[in-house]
Structures are given as C-alpha cells and as structure tokens.
Design a protein around this motif. Structure first.
Motif, PDB file in Angstrom:
ATOM      1  N   VAL A 439       0.808  -1.226  -0.092  1.00 26.06           N
ATOM      2  CA  VAL A 439      -0.092   0.008  -0.103  1.00 26.06           C
ATOM      3  C   VAL A 439       0.740   1.236   0.073  1.00 26.06           C
ATOM      4  O   VAL A 439       1.948   1.371   0.453  1.00 26.06           O
ATOM      5  CB  VAL A 439      -1.116   0.115   1.126  1.00 26.06           C
ATOM      6  N   PRO A 440       0.481   2.164  -0.818  1.00 33.83           N
ATOM      7  CA  PRO A 440       1.270   3.251  -0.597  1.00 33.83           C
ATOM      8  C   PRO A 440       1.507   4.144   0.671  1.00 33.83           C
ATOM      9  O   PRO A 440       2.486   4.857   0.784  1.00 33.83           O
ATOM     10  CB  PRO A 440       0.932   4.207  -1.887  1.00 33.83           C
ATOM     11  N   TYR A 441       0.347   4.088   1.319  1.00 33.62           N
ATOM     12  CA  TYR A 441       0.397   4.746   2.967  1.00 33.62           C
ATOM     13  C   TYR A 441      -0.347   3.856   3.671  1.00 33.62           C
ATOM     14  O   TYR A 441      -1.617   3.309   3.308  1.00 33.62           O
ATOM     15  CB  TYR A 441       0.099   6.177   2.513  1.00 33.62           C
ATOM     16  N   MET A 442      -0.058   3.664   4.907  1.00 37.25           N
ATOM     17  CA  MET A 442      -0.673   3.247   5.937  1.00 37.25           C
ATOM     18  C   MET A 442      -0.308   3.927   7.389  1.00 37.25           C
ATOM     19  O   MET A 442       0.841   4.297   7.341  1.00 37.25           O
ATOM     20  CB  MET A 442      -0.668   1.692   6.056  1.00 37.25           C
ATOM     21  N   SER A 443      -1.361   3.788   8.190  1.00 36.95           N
ATOM     22  CA  SER A 443      -0.947   4.168   9.625  1.00 36.95           C
ATOM     23  C   SER A 443      -1.498   3.185  10.478  1.00 36.95           C
ATOM     24  O   SER A 443      -2.290   2.280  10.194  1.00 36.95           O
ATOM     25  CB  SER A 443      -1.749   5.381  10.114  1.00 36.95           C
ATOM     26  N   PHE A 444      -0.989   3.148  11.707  1.00 35.28           N
ATOM     27  CA  PHE A 444      -1.258   2.007  12.711  1.00 35.28           C
ATOM     28  C   PHE A 444      -0.970   2.413  14.072  1.00 35.28           C
ATOM     29  O   PHE A 444       0.107   3.293  14.157  1.00 35.28           O
ATOM     30  CB  PHE A 444      -0.521   0.723  12.362  1.00 35.28           C
ATOM     31  N   PRO A 445      -1.655   1.954  14.930  1.00 37.77           N
ATOM     32  CA  PRO A 445      -1.383   2.314  16.440  1.00 37.77           C
ATOM     33  C   PRO A 445      -0.252   1.742  16.886  1.00 37.77           C
ATOM     34  O   PRO A 445       0.283   0.468  16.694  1.00 37.77           O
ATOM     35  CB  PRO A 445      -2.701   1.807  17.061  1.00 37.77           C
ATOM     36  N   ILE A 446       0.519   2.378  17.911  1.00 39.00           N
ATOM     37  CA  ILE A 446       1.655   1.798  18.452  1.00 39.00           C
ATOM     38  C   ILE A 446       1.374   1.543  20.058  1.00 39.00           C
ATOM     39  O   ILE A 446       2.305   1.169  20.700  1.00 39.00           O
ATOM     40  CB  ILE A 446       2.941   2.482  18.434  1.00 39.00           C
ATOM     41  N   ASP A 447       0.159   1.855  20.371  1.00 37.14           N
ATOM     42  CA  ASP A 447      -0.079   1.630  21.911  1.00 37.14           C
ATOM     43  C   ASP A 447      -1.632   1.369  21.864  1.00 37.14           C
ATOM     44  O   ASP A 447      -2.388   1.252  20.744  1.00 37.14           O
ATOM     45  CB  ASP A 447       0.374   2.815  22.751  1.00 37.14           C
ATOM     46  N   ASP A 448      -2.404   1.690  23.017  1.00 34.10           N
ATOM     47  CA  ASP A 448      -3.774   1.514  23.108  1.00 34.10           C
ATOM     48  C   ASP A 448      -4.746   2.395  22.563  1.00 34.10           C
ATOM     49  O   ASP A 448      -5.777   2.609  22.530  1.00 34.10           O
ATOM     50  CB  ASP A 448      -4.162   1.073  24.342  1.00 34.10           C
ATOM     51  N   ARG A 449      -4.262   3.704  22.133  1.00 32.20           N
ATOM     52  CA  ARG A 449      -4.851   4.714  21.961  1.00 32.20           C
ATOM     53  C   ARG A 449      -5.468   4.532  20.359  1.00 32.20           C
ATOM     54  O   ARG A 449      -5.012   3.692  19.683  1.00 32.20           O
ATOM     55  CB  ARG A 449      -4.179   5.905  21.844  1.00 32.20           C
ATOM     56  N   ARG A 450      -6.706   5.245  20.074  1.00 33.94           N
ATOM     57  CA  ARG A 450      -7.425   5.134  18.853  1.00 33.94           C
ATOM     58  C   ARG A 450      -6.719   5.797  17.859  1.00 33.94           C
ATOM     59  O   ARG A 450      -6.021   6.800  18.040  1.00 33.94           O
ATOM     60  CB  ARG A 450      -8.769   5.281  19.125  1.00 33.94           C
ATOM     61  N   MET A 451      -6.991   5.222  16.639  1.00 35.02           N
ATOM     62  CA  MET A 451      -6.548   6.065  15.332  1.00 35.02           C
ATOM     63  C   MET A 451      -7.453   5.743  14.182  1.00 35.02           C
ATOM     64  O   MET A 451      -7.894   4.696  14.279  1.00 35.02           O
ATOM     65  CB  MET A 451      -4.992   6.047  15.080  1.00 35.02           C
TER      66      MET A 451
END
Length: 988
Positions: A439-451
């Motif tokens: 995928v050209p771009y992706m985001s992901f959580p690195i802790d328990d916070r929402r995104m």
C-alpha cells in the motif's frame, strides 16, 4: 552557558570493588581488581596490569554473612558509576580471591592531553553549579560491585583475613562447582551480541533483574490463577546469558522455555534507570561524559575514545569514539553506538547527537520499544525532541528477535510516540521476507490509543450468500466520539453498508448503529435494514438513564445476513428507555418498553407504555422495626390480533404494597415475623363479556421466617474443620382472593426448586398472588475449613400445605390439593479451589422417583484451563448433556470445543471443535461447528471458521452467517469461559 569539568579515576569498566565485613581493613590494602570467570575459574588481575595468581577453583561452600564495603573515588567530579553498572545480585558460585597488598596510585591530567586513563566528565548547567556552590561540595558516589553479566551476577559475602580475601556466595545453598557451572549455550551468541557484551557489559540487565522480572511475571500469572512455567531463580540464573544471543536487544530467554502467559520464549528486560537528576527540569539536568581517553582541541572541541558514555537525565549514549563540540552542544559518535532512554533502545554504527535539542541520528540502526514489544531496523533512524522516531528504509515487527514471520517494511516509517501513531510510506507487508501486500500509505497504532485507518477485513463463503467480504474503516473523529464504517459485498445478494457511531459526553455513552441494503437480489430486490441505539448515562447526581433499541426490516434479517454490529439477536428485540433516581432508602424509575418479535413461534409480549415505580425503606430511629413500601403503575398494550379471551385484554395496573417486620437476629439463630398488605387496581379494555373492567384486589400476607445455627468442630487427619447444621422453619398465610377475571400481563408460575420453598408468592409479577397456608421445613449443612472457606454444602426442604390452593394462572386449571410438595434439594462440593460440583434435584413424593435433576461439574484453574460438564433431566421431557472445554496442549497450542447432545431426541444440538496456536508474532484459530437452527426445511448446518491475528496489527477472520462479529463469537460464547479469556487477551 554550560561548562565542561574533567576529572580522573582509576576504575576500569570491568573493575570490581570487593566487599568486606565489618572488620576494619587497612585501606592501603584495598586494591582495585579486574575479575572474570574463565572455564569455571576466577581470573583476577590488578588494575595496573600485573597478573596475579588469584585464579581459584569454585568450591562447595555454604554462604556466610553478607557485607559490603565502598571505595571512594578521589576525583571531585560527581560520578554515576552505580547507575551504569548492574546492582549487586546473587551469584551461583563461590571463590577465594587472594589479592596482594599495594597502594593505589593516582595520575594527574595533562593540560593538553589526557591519555592512558579513564576520563570522566560532567557538563553542569549554571543553575546546577549554583546549587552545588551553596551546598559546598559534591561527593562522589560509592562504587558498586560490577561483574560482567556473562559471569554470575550474585550477592557475595567477602572478608579480609590473613592478607587474603575470602568470598562466599551470599546464600545457604550448597552445591558443587560442576552443579552450578553455567551450561553450554543451546543457541550460539550472535557476533553482534558478543561485540556489545565485550565492550558494554554494564548495559545488560543483570541476572537478578532478569530473574526478578520473570518471577514478577510468574506471580502475575499465579494471581490470575494460571499454571505458570517455573523459573527457579537460584538454579536457572547461570544460563540466562549463555542462552541469550539477543541480549544486546534486551531480549532474554525464559529459563523454562515458552511462557504460557505471553506465549513467547523470552521477554524484553531493560537495565535499571535510577538517576536522581532525572527528576530535575530539562534545563537543570547536568550532562555526564566518560571515556578511556580524551584530547582537547582548542576551547570548544574534545575528542574521546574508548568506552565513551554520555548521559543527561535518563537518556544515555555509548560509543567507541566521539567528537564533542561544547559550544553547539553536539556530538558525533562512531563505533557500536548505543542510545537508551526508558522504554527505548537504539543501536547503530554512527550517530550525531544534538544535546541541546535532544535530537539524535543513527546510521545502520536497530531499535526496540520494550513496552510495546516492537523492534526493527533501518538505514537511518532520527529521534526528534518531540519524541518522534523517523525510520528511513526500515522495517518493524512484533515478533521476537530472530523471528521475522511478519514485518512491515517502508521507505519511511514515522512513530509518533506522543500520539501513539505510526505512519508508513510505501508499506509492504511481508511474511518470512516474502512480499504479500503493498500500500502506498498506511497508519497503525503503536499503543492502546485510537486512530483512524483500515481495520482487518472479514470474509465468509456459504451456499446461501456465496462469497461475503466485509471491509471496515475506523474514523477517530475526536477524543469523545468515533465512527466505524463497514462496506460488505455479498456475491448473491448485493452491497450492504453498516455503520456504528459512538459518542461520549458528560451525560453518558451513546451508540448509534445501522445497516442498509438497497436491493437484495435473493429476495426480489427487497430493501433490508437494521437500526440500533444504546445509551447509558448519568445526567445528574443520583440519576441514571438507559436506552436499548433494536429494530430490523424483516424476521429473516439475522438468519440471512447476520451483522458485524454490536446488537442482540434474540427472538424478541428489546426496545426500551429508562430513567432512575436513587438515594438512601428511596428509589424511583420510569420506563417505556416494547419488543419486535422476529420468531413466529414466540408469543408477542406486552408493551409497557409506560411503567412507573417508587420504592423505599424509611429510616427509623429504632432497629427492631422495619418498614418497606412500593408503588408500581404500568400501562400494558399489544396488538390483539391472533389472541382471544383474557389474552386480548390491555390497560393499566396500579399495584401498591407496604410491609412491616420485627427482625430478631442473634449469632445462634433468627426470627423474622412480617406482614405485607397488597392492593392492585386495574383499568382494562377488551375484557371478555361479563368481566369487570376495573377490578380491585386486596390481599394480606403474613409470614414468619426462623432458623437456628449449630456448629461442630472436628479433626480429620491433620486438619481442623467445622460442620454446621442449620434447620429452618418458614410459615406463610395468604387468604384466597378470586383472581380469575384478572389478566396476566407479566405473571407466570415459577419453576419449583429449593429457592422457591421460602418465597411468599408462587407466581412472578403482580397479576397473581397465590393463596396458601403452609409450613416449609428446610435443613442446610456446611463444611468449612479453618480459614472459613466453604468446602461443601447441602440443603433439603419440603412444603406442608394445610389447605387447598385455588389461585391458578389459568382459570381452567384445577385446584391444587396436595398436602405436601415434592422434596427439593441442592448441593455444592468444592473438591479443590479449581474443581466444583453443583447439583439440584426434585423428588416425587408419591412415585418416589426423581422428577428433575441438574448437575454441573466445573474445573477452572485459570482462564486457559476450563472444563465444564453439565447434565439436565426432566422426566418425560428433557435429557441433555453439555460438555465444553478450553485446554492448552502446550504453552502455544490450545484446544477448545463444545458438545451439546439431546438424548431424548437422539441428536447433537451443537458441536464445536477448534485448535489454537499462538506465539509472539501471531495467533490462529481453526474451528469446526455443526449446529441445529429453527429453520424447518434445513435444520442442520455446519461450517469451518478460520480466525487469524497478526499481533500488533489486528485480526482476519471468517464470519459465520447468523453469528455476530467478525470473529463469530456469538456461538463461541457458549463455551463457558471463552468470553472471559478473549477479554483478557484483548486488554493485555
């Protein structure tokens, strides 16, 4: 303005200041020694390089009194030696060390160059210097024993006697040297680990730290009732570092293999951070510098070499060579660069550090986030003052070191630690280094916070729908509201849109759910939808509110389409709103309630439009008298189509009651006389011809509840026990009042059992109050241990009637004329804290046979070890067994299932068998299910369900049509303990 202060000390990185007992020792004899173990021997040398024949065999000796001395550095600089070196810990070996007496020498620094000695420096801010000036001086810290981690870091008790050191292990264990020698490494140490180990031994967690952490994990495990692996610290610590090829990444193996708590073979363990100046403000924190040698160039530049150490607060950096610019407060580090701060470890070959702006750039780097269990590597890593980490041409994974089952690679990865967010440009998901998704771009959580971002999809393949694919997207719109939009493509039916919006404010939590399909190709392009709303809140002090509403377009919606929304799928879909007020001694509630019935075989219940209730217990000045009151008004309504007689009736009902009791309670028994007066008034419509439309019923109830307690103490074996005997007598008098013309809005006859023996009404609700004159005799016995824990209890009872009972739910039913009830009994046996048996039964007084019996045997040592066996029997009606289990076959493999069988119909009602595999990287669950539905044409269905999760990313799973959720948990909840276990796994 910051100043650089230089000072000298003669402590080498591997030097150990040996400890002595309280006996005074000539300080001239306190020589600094460099001690190591080689092939089970101690090899000690004087710091000046002169070899000493102090090599001693490890001996079998019992521990002696522990003691410790300190050696104070002569340098005027504040030295942080205790923080850099591991704390004093226990050692699994013993030795006698015989140093020669010699005075320690001290060198003076040259004004231009300082060499052949270890250099320590501290850069102190002006504010810090002013505080030091006010205090007068800065004392150097005491030096602690520093032993190379690959040696056995344990507590030593050392004494100086007859010009020699006599050191023994600081515990009472007796063992031979061979029995305590470190075993050979099962996994050879990596070259990189060897390099860091030889140069920075003090950066490793000590054996005691590793053992303590693993013991804490074991205690956590046991606190949850789990069966844990048993890391025996004293016997296991000697092999921790031999079998730790990735200790340079702070990864240490579990001594007994894979942990059933984390399903990993090891864990990340950091060295301790114990720096007092870390509590100061950033501008007030001094900068400490240490190296083997240094050279000053002009007034602004210093070159350092050999075991360089820089620290500011809890941030540390190490390297082999460095160039420091004091004016710009920047440093260039080369050779095995290591950067640390709590929760973060960065390694690289070269680094540029901006001390003033808290910025660091590492080349050819690796990183570890301990708490998040993440690691990775990159061509370049930049750590910014904003706590952001920029990873260029890198990858990351949650797998343990040495395992790359999955990883995310990208040209640029940005980890926003403050926001708990990671972003990847040109991201590639790889399995065992094989590209699987780009995928050209992706985001992901690195802790328990929402995104915001794509969630993992679900899919199913069925004969009714064909291929069914659902792709959810999560919108983190604000801290107090969010939205999840799911697009479903169903091959044989069309497109379906599902959405769930959550909103939290000061008044409570609100969840709005809906799904919509414009045209269902399998139902002549019919429009189909589902709507749900849930609210739970507290708008003001002592007030609470709740709403639970679900509606669907047609009765077959759940069977055909299922849903990913968090909605109930009962035969009667609840639609209610409620307001409650509660203070001490008083409560009020108002409710409207309706249902949508989606099962043709089920009778439609009454609506409550509305229901108002007031209930209270006045606070009196005396304890011997108690009053209670209740007022309930409810208007009942429903569509009369399809009903006849009293079932067509609808209208309002007002129920009033008050009671008074005079309880007398002592440790040996109690007597509780009580009188209750009830009055019920109706305003009815559609009553049968000749029936009163405004009937009134007034009924008094008199009762006397009494019981005694007898205790018997006895010994069995070496244990003491207490047995109780608790006889109980309950008298009840209720006069007859004709209620045959009253409707039954919410009343039903209760199932007979032991708990019904001591009720004052054999009906539920307020439409029927049973007439009786009766005496109930009951007997209970309990078995208690010395801690008061109940090991077993058994109860039996029977009602004796002194007149016939005329009030029935249906006026066509015959009068009850029996003089006694059936015998009712129940029992519980706690064989152990994990194994419990519960049973209840009903015995026919005339036929002298068992009419009903239920047994449930439960074993649960923890949330991973659960077995339930149930048996239900009702004469000429029901005979079923229900077996369910969750059981680990190994720390990483588990088996779970359920088998429910109807012996009367000779068929299995529900069969579930599944296997689970879980490690540090991922979890997979494969489940086979065969079950019976209410569909008259195709009752039996079966399916295979696959659930897969990449830890740190999310899960992919097949969704069973008719079962809620992407993981088909509605049927998995039938396995007792599964929901509790899943909730634990999601929150840990």
């Amino acid at each position: 303005m910051r100043r650089l202060l230089l000072g000298l000390t003669l402590f080498s990185p591997a030097t150990a200041s040996l400890a002595a007992d309280e006996t005074p020792v000539d300080q001239s004899a306190n020589i600094v020694w460099d001690c190591r173990t080689i092939d089970g021997h101690w090899d000690c040398r004087r710091e000046d390089g002169v070899p000493e024949s102090a090599t001693q065999q490890q001996a079998q000796t019992q521990g002696s009194v522990e003691a410790q001395t300190t050696q104070t550095s002569s340098t005027p600089v504040a030295v942080e030696a205790t923080a850099e070196q591991p704390p004093v810990t226990e050692v699994a070996a013993e030795a006698d060390i015989k140093p020669k007496t010699n005075a320690a020498s001290q060198a003076k620094p040259d004004s231009e160059t300082i060499s052949a000695a270890k250099t320590e420096a501290v850069v102190v801010s002006d504010a810090a210097l002013n505080r030091e000036a006010e205090q007068g001086s800065v004392d150097s810290r005491d030096q602690q024993v520093a032993v190379e981690p690959s040696l056995l870091n344990t507590a030593w008790a050392c004494q100086a006697a007859d010009d020699q050191w006599n050191c023994r292990q600081g515990n009472n264990n007796t063992a031979t040297a061979s029995g305590r020698a470190a075993r050979s490494a099962s996994t050879p140490n990596s070259t990189e680990d060897k390099r860091y180990r030889e140069n920075y031994p003090e950066t490793y967690a000590t054996a005691a730290t590793v053992i303590e952490t693993q013991q804490q994990a074991r205690q956590q495990w046991l606190a949850q009732g789990r069966v844990a692996s048993n890391p025996d610290g004293e016997r296991q610590q000697e092999n921790l570092f031999d079998d730790a090829p990735y200790a340079f990444l702070d990864w240490y193996p579990n001594p007994t293999g894979v942990s059933p708590l984390s399903h990993c073979a090891g864990s990340y363990i950091e060295p301790s951070f114990d720096f007092e100046d870390a509590l100061l403000g950033d501008d007030d924190q001094p900068v400490y510098i240490k190296a083997d040698s240094s050279r000053t160039l002009g007034n602004s530049t210093t070159e350092l070499s050999g075991n360089i150490f820089l620290r500011k607060g809890n941030r540390q950096a190490r390297a082999q060579s460095a160039r420091i610019d004091h004016q710009s407060e920047t440093a260039e580090l080369n050779g095995m660069v290591q950067f640390r701060e709590p929760g973060v470890l960065l390694l690289g070959e070269q680094a540029d550090i901006d001390i003033q702006n808290n910025r660091a750039v590492l080349e050819q780097a690796q990183f570890v986030f301990h708490g998040r269990h993440l690691r990775g590597s990159a061509d370049r890593i930049t750590r910014l003052d904003s706590n952001e980490l920029i990873i260029e041409q890198g990858s990351y994974t949650r797998c343990e070191p040495g395992n790359d089952s999955w990883s995310i690679q990208g040209s640029k990865i940005v980890l926003h630690q403050e926001e708990g967010l990671g972003e990847v440009t040109h991201a590639t998901l790889r399995f065992n280094d094989v590209p699987a998704l780009y995928v050209p771009y992706m985001s992901f959580p690195i802790d328990d916070r929402r995104m915001s971002g794509l969630l993992f999809p679900s899919f199913a393949l069925t004969s009714d729908n064909g291929f069914d694919y659902a792709q959810p997207y999560y919108f983190n719109l604000a801290p107090n509201y969010d939205d999840t939009l799911t697009l479903r493509w169903i091959n044989k039916r069309g497109q379906l849109l599902e959405n769930e919006f959550r909103y939290l404010n000061q008044y409570g939590l609100n969840v709005l759910s809906f799904a919509y399909m414009a045209e269902d190709k399998e139902r002549n392009d019919e429009e189909r939808w589902i709507l749900g709303f849930e609210h739970k809140g507290s708008p003001a002090s002592n007030w609470s509110t709740s709403v639970d509403y679900t509606a669907v377009s047609d009765q077959d919606y759940f069977d055909d389409l299922g849903t990913n929304l968090d909605l109930n799928e009962e035969s009667h879909l609840l639609q209610k709103a409620q307001v409650n007020y509660h203070v001490r001694g008083f409560s009020f509630s108002a409710e409207v309630r309706d249902y949508q019935t989606i099962d043709d075989a089920a009778e439609r219940p009454y609506q409550k439009l509305p229901s108002l209730r007031v209930k209270g217990t006045p606070q009196l000045d005396t304890d011997w008298l108690q009053f209670d009151y209740l007022a309930d008004f409810t208007h009942f309504d429903r569509d009369p189509t399809g009903f006849s007689g009293l079932d067509r009736t609808h209208g309002g009902r007002l129920h009033l009651e008050t009671s008074a009791s005079v309880p007398f309670e002592r440790s040996w028994g109690y007597i509780k006389p009580k009188i209750r007066l009830t009055q019920t008034q109706y305003s009815l419509n559609d009553q049968p011809s000749g029936f009163d439309s405004s009937p009134v019923r007034t009924v008094p109830l008199l009762s006397l509840d009494s019981g005694l307690y007898f205790d018997r103490y006895f010994d069995y074996g070496e244990q003491q026990y207490t047995q109780t005997l608790e006889p109980r007598l309950y008298l009840l008098e209720v006069p007859f009042e004709d209620q045959s013309e009253l409707p039954t809005f919410d009343s039903s006859e209760l199932t007979f059992g032991f708990n019904q023996l001591f009720r004052d009404n054999r009906f539920s609700g307020y439409d029927r109050i049973g007439d009786t004159r009766q005496a109930t005799l009951g007997l209970t016995s309990r078995l208690l241990d010395t801690d008061g824990r109940e090991l077993a209890n058994a109860s039996i009872g029977q009602i004796h009637y002194f007149k016939d009972r005329k009030v029935r739910l249906d006026s066509s039913s015959s009068i009850l004329t029996e003089s006694t009830s059936n015998l009712a009994a129940e029992a519980t046996v706690n064989f152990t804290r994990q194994l419990r048996l519960r049973a209840d039964a009903e015995w026919d007084r005339d036929a002298r046979q068992n009419l009903a019996r239920n047994f449930k045997l439960t074993y649960q040592s923890d949330i991973d070890h659960v077995i339930n066996l149930g048996y239900r029997f009702t004469k000429d009606s029901v005979e079923q067994t229900d077996l369910s289990w969750i059981w680990p076959l190994s720390p990483q493999w588990s088996m779970l299932g359920r088998w429910q069988h109807d012996w009367e119909a000779k068929e299995s009602l529900d069969t579930i068998v599944g296997f689970e595999y879980e490690n540090c990287c991922w979890q997979i669950r494969t489940i086979y299910r065969e079950w019976i539905t209410s569909d008259s044409t195709d009752r039996r269905k079966d399916g295979i369900f696959l659930q897969f999760e990449l830890k740190g990313l999310g899960g992919i799973g097949t969704r069973a049509v008719g079962d809620s959720g992407t993981k088909a948990r509605s049927f998995m909840k039938e396995i007792t303990g599964f929901e509790e276990r899943s909730t634990y796994d999601e929150t840990n």
